[in-house]
Write a protein that holds these residues in place. Structure first.
Motif, PDB file in Angstrom:
ATOM      1  N   ILE A  66      -1.568 -11.258   4.683  1.00  0.00           N
ATOM      2  CA  ILE A  66      -2.831 -11.318   5.317  1.00  0.00           C
ATOM      3  C   ILE A  66      -2.364 -11.420   6.866  1.00  0.00           C
ATOM      4  N   ALA A  67      -3.021 -10.706   7.610  1.00  0.00           N
ATOM      5  CA  ALA A  67      -2.714 -10.545   9.087  1.00  0.00           C
ATOM      6  C   ALA A  67      -3.523 -11.331   9.773  1.00  0.00           C
ATOM      7  N   SER A  68      -4.810 -11.289   9.459  1.00  0.00           N
ATOM      8  CA  SER A  68      -5.660 -12.144  10.078  1.00  0.00           C
ATOM      9  C   SER A  68      -7.036 -12.170   9.267  1.00  0.00           C
ATOM     10  N   MET A  69      -8.087 -12.969   9.520  1.00  0.00           N
ATOM     11  CA  MET A  69      -9.359 -13.196   8.978  1.00  0.00           C
ATOM     12  C   MET A  69     -10.231 -14.061   9.559  1.00  0.00           C
ATOM     13  N   GLY A  70     -11.377 -13.806   9.041  1.00  0.00           N
ATOM     14  CA  GLY A  70     -12.554 -14.841  10.013  1.00  0.00           C
ATOM     15  C   GLY A  70     -13.845 -14.163   9.488  1.00  0.00           C
ATOM     16  N   ILE A  71     -14.754 -15.287   9.872  1.00  0.00           N
ATOM     17  CA  ILE A  71     -16.139 -15.000   9.866  1.00  0.00           C
ATOM     18  C   ILE A  71     -16.430 -13.991  11.110  1.00  0.00           C
ATOM     19  N   ILE A  72     -17.467 -12.955  10.709  1.00  0.00           N
ATOM     20  CA  ILE A  72     -17.626 -11.836  11.569  1.00  0.00           C
ATOM     21  C   ILE A  72     -19.145 -11.955  11.921  1.00  0.00           C
ATOM     22  N   ASN A  73     -19.289 -11.800  13.386  1.00  0.00           N
ATOM     23  CA  ASN A  73     -20.664 -11.730  13.725  1.00  0.00           C
ATOM     24  C   ASN A  73     -20.929 -10.745  14.834  1.00  0.00           C
ATOM     25  N   SER A  74     -19.837 -10.116  15.042  1.00  0.00           N
ATOM     26  CA  SER A  74     -20.063  -8.732  16.282  1.00  0.00           C
ATOM     27  C   SER A  74     -19.074  -7.971  16.091  1.00  0.00           C
ATOM     28  N   ARG A  92       0.733  -1.375  -0.047  1.00  0.00           N
ATOM     29  CA  ARG A  92      -0.016   0.069  -0.051  1.00  0.00           C
ATOM     30  C   ARG A  92       0.747   1.393   0.169  1.00  0.00           C
ATOM     31  N   ASP A  93       0.588   2.165  -0.828  1.00  0.00           N
ATOM     32  CA  ASP A  93       1.588   3.421  -1.242  1.00  0.00           C
ATOM     33  C   ASP A  93       1.294   4.250   0.205  1.00  0.00           C
ATOM     34  N   ASN A  94      -0.006   4.249   0.919  1.00  0.00           N
ATOM     35  CA  ASN A  94       0.115   4.861   1.801  1.00  0.00           C
ATOM     36  C   ASN A  94       0.184   4.656   3.274  1.00  0.00           C
ATOM     37  N   GLY A  95       0.737   3.204   3.224  1.00  0.00           N
ATOM     38  CA  GLY A  95       1.185   2.555   4.335  1.00  0.00           C
ATOM     39  C   GLY A  95      -0.011   1.890   5.215  1.00  0.00           C
ATOM     40  N   HIS A  96      -1.147   1.940   4.809  1.00  0.00           N
ATOM     41  CA  HIS A  96      -2.276   1.627   5.671  1.00  0.00           C
ATOM     42  C   HIS A  96      -2.403  -0.031   5.311  1.00  0.00           C
ATOM     43  N   SER A  97      -2.968  -0.578   6.286  1.00  0.00           N
ATOM     44  CA  SER A  97      -3.628  -1.906   6.030  1.00  0.00           C
ATOM     45  C   SER A  97      -5.031  -2.046   5.273  1.00  0.00           C
ATOM     46  N   GLN A  98      -5.326  -3.115   4.816  1.00  0.00           N
ATOM     47  CA  GLN A  98      -6.670  -2.998   4.081  1.00  0.00           C
ATOM     48  C   GLN A  98      -7.536  -4.040   4.838  1.00  0.00           C
ATOM     49  N   LEU A  99      -8.590  -3.564   5.202  1.00  0.00           N
ATOM     50  CA  LEU A  99      -9.761  -4.641   5.566  1.00  0.00           C
ATOM     51  C   LEU A  99     -10.962  -4.709   4.460  1.00  0.00           C
ATOM     52  N   LEU A 100     -10.815  -5.933   3.799  1.00  0.00           N
ATOM     53  CA  LEU A 100     -12.007  -6.282   2.934  1.00  0.00           C
ATOM     54  C   LEU A 100     -13.072  -7.080   3.716  1.00  0.00           C
ATOM     55  N   LEU A 106     -20.484 -16.000   4.874  1.00  0.00           N
ATOM     56  CA  LEU A 106     -20.681 -14.451   5.122  1.00  0.00           C
ATOM     57  C   LEU A 106     -21.370 -14.373   6.610  1.00  0.00           C
ATOM     58  N   PRO A 107     -21.080 -13.017   7.099  1.00  0.00           N
ATOM     59  CA  PRO A 107     -20.284 -11.893   6.697  1.00  0.00           C
ATOM     60  C   PRO A 107     -18.567 -12.486   7.098  1.00  0.00           C
ATOM     61  N   TYR A 108     -17.602 -12.266   6.290  1.00  0.00           N
ATOM     62  CA  TYR A 108     -16.239 -12.522   6.234  1.00  0.00           C
ATOM     63  C   TYR A 108     -15.498 -11.300   6.069  1.00  0.00           C
ATOM     64  N   PRO A 150     -26.417  -8.424   0.058  1.00  0.00           N
ATOM     65  CA  PRO A 150     -27.580  -7.343   0.450  1.00  0.00           C
ATOM     66  C   PRO A 150     -28.917  -8.357   1.034  1.00  0.00           C
ATOM     67  N   THR A 151     -28.745  -9.612   1.168  1.00  0.00           N
ATOM     68  CA  THR A 151     -29.628 -10.559   1.720  1.00  0.00           C
ATOM     69  C   THR A 151     -29.205 -11.310   2.927  1.00  0.00           C
ATOM     70  N   CYS A 152     -28.150 -10.873   3.534  1.00  0.00           N
ATOM     71  CA  CYS A 152     -27.659 -11.321   4.707  1.00  0.00           C
ATOM     72  C   CYS A 152     -28.061 -10.363   6.010  1.00  0.00           C
ATOM     73  N   PRO A 153     -29.077 -10.983   6.645  1.00  0.00           N
ATOM     74  CA  PRO A 153     -29.486 -10.040   7.929  1.00  0.00           C
ATOM     75  C   PRO A 153     -28.185  -9.631   8.888  1.00  0.00           C
ATOM     76  N   VAL A 154     -27.319 -10.394   9.042  1.00  0.00           N
ATOM     77  CA  VAL A 154     -26.291 -10.379   9.889  1.00  0.00           C
ATOM     78  C   VAL A 154     -25.358  -9.192   9.547  1.00  0.00           C
ATOM     79  N   CYS A 155     -25.095  -9.285   8.313  1.00  0.00           N
ATOM     80  CA  CYS A 155     -24.208  -8.255   7.550  1.00  0.00           C
ATOM     81  C   CYS A 155     -24.972  -6.924   7.746  1.00  0.00           C
TER      82      CYS A 155
END
Length: 201
Positions: A163-171, A73-81, A151-153, A86-91
């Motif tokens: 990749i620093a970390s990743m996972g299913i996100i529910n909260s 990254r040119d700006n030195g930031h990390s990136q969170l994908l 999803l959500p991930y 749209p059909t995922c209520p938890v998202c």
């Protein structure tokens, strides 16, 4: 007189019994505290793992701009994908927390929303949830490249595209766990807790 002595003995027995019970409960609470570790995002992914270089792609957003995913990254930031639908209520319930986290951590991380499907469905979500200020990519290739099955991930990449970390996100706690995992340089909070419980000799 005998009755007074007997009643005092009974009271002392009760006090001792209660003291033993309180001590046992205190120990049990300590054991439970150790067993119930902070809940982190579950890193279920059969294609990628933390420490690997993330796939590097240049993709068009819903706003017709190009965004580089992965890579240094040119700006030195990390990136969170953050992969949503749209059909995922938890998202949808998590979007305010994601926006809040993006604002609070703006000095070091850039958030990119990602999904696949019909553009019209996603445009409705962007308008309803106020996501116009974020890059929003609709690409099946992106999801497949990162091995997203549920999803959500979220995938957090450091400034070098690793990749620093990743996972299913529910909260919100799960979102924070990705940041904590990156800070402690572990794949997940579960791994960090395991190292704390069983340090290497």
């Amino acid at each position: 007189m005998d009755l007074l002595v007997i009643s005092n003995i009974v009271l002392w027995i009760i006090v001792v019994v209660f003291a033993v019970i309180i001590y046992a409960l205190t120990r049990q609470i300590g054991v439970l505290y150790e067993r119930v570790a902070p809940a982190g995002a579950l890193a279920i992914n059969q294609k990628l793992e933390a420490g690997q270089v993330a796939p590097e792609l240049t993709l068009q957003t819903m706003g017709s701009t190009l965004v580089n995913v992965g890579g240094a990254r040119d700006n030195g930031h990390s990136q969170l994908l953050f992969f949503i639908s749209p059909t995922c209520p938890v998202c949808k319930t998590l979007l305010p927390a994601i926006k809040s986290a993006a604002k609070a951590e703006a000095d070091w991380v850039d958030v990119v929303f990602a999904s696949d499907g019909k553009n019209d469905d996603h445009q409705g979500l962007i308008d309803q949830q106020g996501l116009t200020s974020f890059p929003y990519i609709v690409s099946e290739v992106l999801g497949k490249s990162f091995g997203i099955a549920k999803l959500p991930y979220a995938v957090l990449m450091n400034q070098d595209g690793v990749i620093a970390s990743m996972g299913i996100i529910n909260s919100r706690e799960h979102i924070d766990s990705l940041f904590e995992a990156k800070e402690h340089q572990v794949a997940s909070i579960q791994e960090f807790m395991s190292k704390q419980a069983y340090p290497a000799k």
